[in-house]
Design a protein around this motif. Sequence first.
Motif, PDB file in Angstrom:
ATOM      1  N   SER A 166       0.813  -1.207   0.000  1.00 27.03           N
ATOM      2  CA  SER A 166       0.000   0.000   0.000  1.00 27.03           C
ATOM      3  C   SER A 166       0.848   1.259   0.000  1.00 27.03           C
ATOM      4  CB  SER A 166      -0.883   0.018   1.249  1.00 27.03           C
ATOM      5  OG  SER A 166      -0.066   0.007   2.401  1.00 27.03           O
ATOM      6  N   ILE A 167       0.180   2.347  -0.339  1.00 32.43           N
ATOM      7  CA  ILE A 167       0.723   3.680  -0.129  1.00 32.43           C
ATOM      8  C   ILE A 167       0.163   4.181   1.197  1.00 32.43           C
ATOM      9  CG2 ILE A 167       0.716   6.063  -0.947  1.00 32.43           C
ATOM     10  CD1 ILE A 167       0.516   4.941  -3.801  1.00 32.43           C
ATOM     11  N   SER A 193      -0.060   7.377   4.064  1.00 35.24           N
ATOM     12  CA  SER A 193       0.042   8.826   4.134  1.00 35.24           C
ATOM     13  C   SER A 193      -0.502   9.335   5.460  1.00 35.24           C
ATOM     14  CB  SER A 193      -0.701   9.480   2.967  1.00 35.24           C
ATOM     15  OG  SER A 193      -2.054   9.073   2.927  1.00 35.24           O
ATOM     16  N   THR A 207       3.340  11.550   2.214  1.00 36.64           N
ATOM     17  CA  THR A 207       3.040  10.250   1.618  1.00 36.64           C
ATOM     18  C   THR A 207       4.310   9.438   1.495  1.00 36.64           C
ATOM     19  OG1 THR A 207       1.224  11.206   0.334  1.00 36.64           O
ATOM     20  CG2 THR A 207       2.105   9.118  -0.433  1.00 36.64           C
ATOM     21  N   THR A 259       5.557   5.620  -0.322  1.00 41.05           N
ATOM     22  CA  THR A 259       5.192   4.424  -1.070  1.00 41.05           C
ATOM     23  C   THR A 259       5.789   3.186  -0.417  1.00 41.05           C
ATOM     24  OG1 THR A 259       7.135   4.490  -2.491  1.00 41.05           O
ATOM     25  CG2 THR A 259       5.222   5.804  -3.185  1.00 41.05           C
ATOM     26  N   LEU A 260       5.418   2.030  -0.933  1.00 40.40           N
ATOM     27  CA  LEU A 260       5.967   0.781  -0.412  1.00 40.40           C
ATOM     28  C   LEU A 260       7.484   0.754  -0.556  1.00 40.40           C
ATOM     29  CD1 LEU A 260       5.257  -1.988   0.803  1.00 40.40           C
ATOM     30  CD2 LEU A 260       5.130  -2.864  -1.527  1.00 40.40           C
ATOM     31  N   SER A 262       9.543   5.910  -1.376  1.00 41.13           N
ATOM     32  CA  SER A 262       9.525   7.258  -1.956  1.00 41.13           C
ATOM     33  C   SER A 262       8.596   8.157  -1.150  1.00 41.13           C
ATOM     34  CB  SER A 262       9.054   7.203  -3.402  1.00 41.13           C
ATOM     35  OG  SER A 262       9.973   6.487  -4.186  1.00 41.13           O
ATOM     36  N   LYS A 263       9.060   9.373  -0.893  1.00 36.98           N
ATOM     37  CA  LYS A 263       8.322  10.270   0.003  1.00 36.98           C
ATOM     38  C   LYS A 263       7.961  11.581  -0.688  1.00 36.98           C
ATOM     39  CE  LYS A 263      11.255   8.455   3.696  1.00 36.98           C
ATOM     40  NZ  LYS A 263      12.213   8.782   4.785  1.00 36.98           N
ATOM     41  N   ARG A 280       8.431   4.343   7.244  1.00 31.42           N
ATOM     42  CA  ARG A 280       7.607   3.154   7.443  1.00 31.42           C
ATOM     43  C   ARG A 280       8.466   1.960   7.787  1.00 31.42           C
ATOM     44  NH1 ARG A 280       4.192   2.305   2.162  1.00 31.42           N
ATOM     45  NH2 ARG A 280       3.534   0.370   3.205  1.00 31.42           N
ATOM     46  N   ASN A 322       7.921  -1.776   7.253  1.00 32.38           N
ATOM     47  CA  ASN A 322       7.040  -2.751   6.611  1.00 32.38           C
ATOM     48  C   ASN A 322       6.964  -4.059   7.400  1.00 32.38           C
ATOM     49  OD1 ASN A 322       6.430  -0.990   4.488  1.00 32.38           O
ATOM     50  ND2 ASN A 322       8.219  -1.663   3.316  1.00 32.38           N
TER      51      ASN A 322
END
Length: 114
Positions: free
Chosen positions: A30-31, A33, A48, A50-51, A54-55, A69, A71
């Motif tokens: 998922s993304i 945010s 935001t 990304t998996l 990337s921000k 994040r 994971n």
Amino acid sequence: QVQLVESGGGSVQPGGSLRLSCAASRNVLSIMSWHRQIPGKQRELVATITLGGSKNYADFVKGRFTISRDNANNTVYLQMNSLKPEDTAVYYCRMVTGGGLDYWGQGTQVIVSS
């Protein structure tokens, strides 16, 4: 179904720091945010990730906030430094899955005041 639970909000003086956490009930590609809502205003995007890591940041938090994040632990963080009174808001975590499902947390209050 995925549950998102935010934590880490509270009261802090201007210039202070807080770290928000958002724990997802299960691992989903998922993304992630963070958003915030100031009373009387529309909810707005803060950051935001990304998996792949990337921000992106809203201009009003660039250089002060950092999204990250973990994971392995299904958790996303928002490190907030140099807080200003105008950062006072309810902060929400959001997950958008690869399949287009959209989940929100219940929100956590941040108050920046002297």
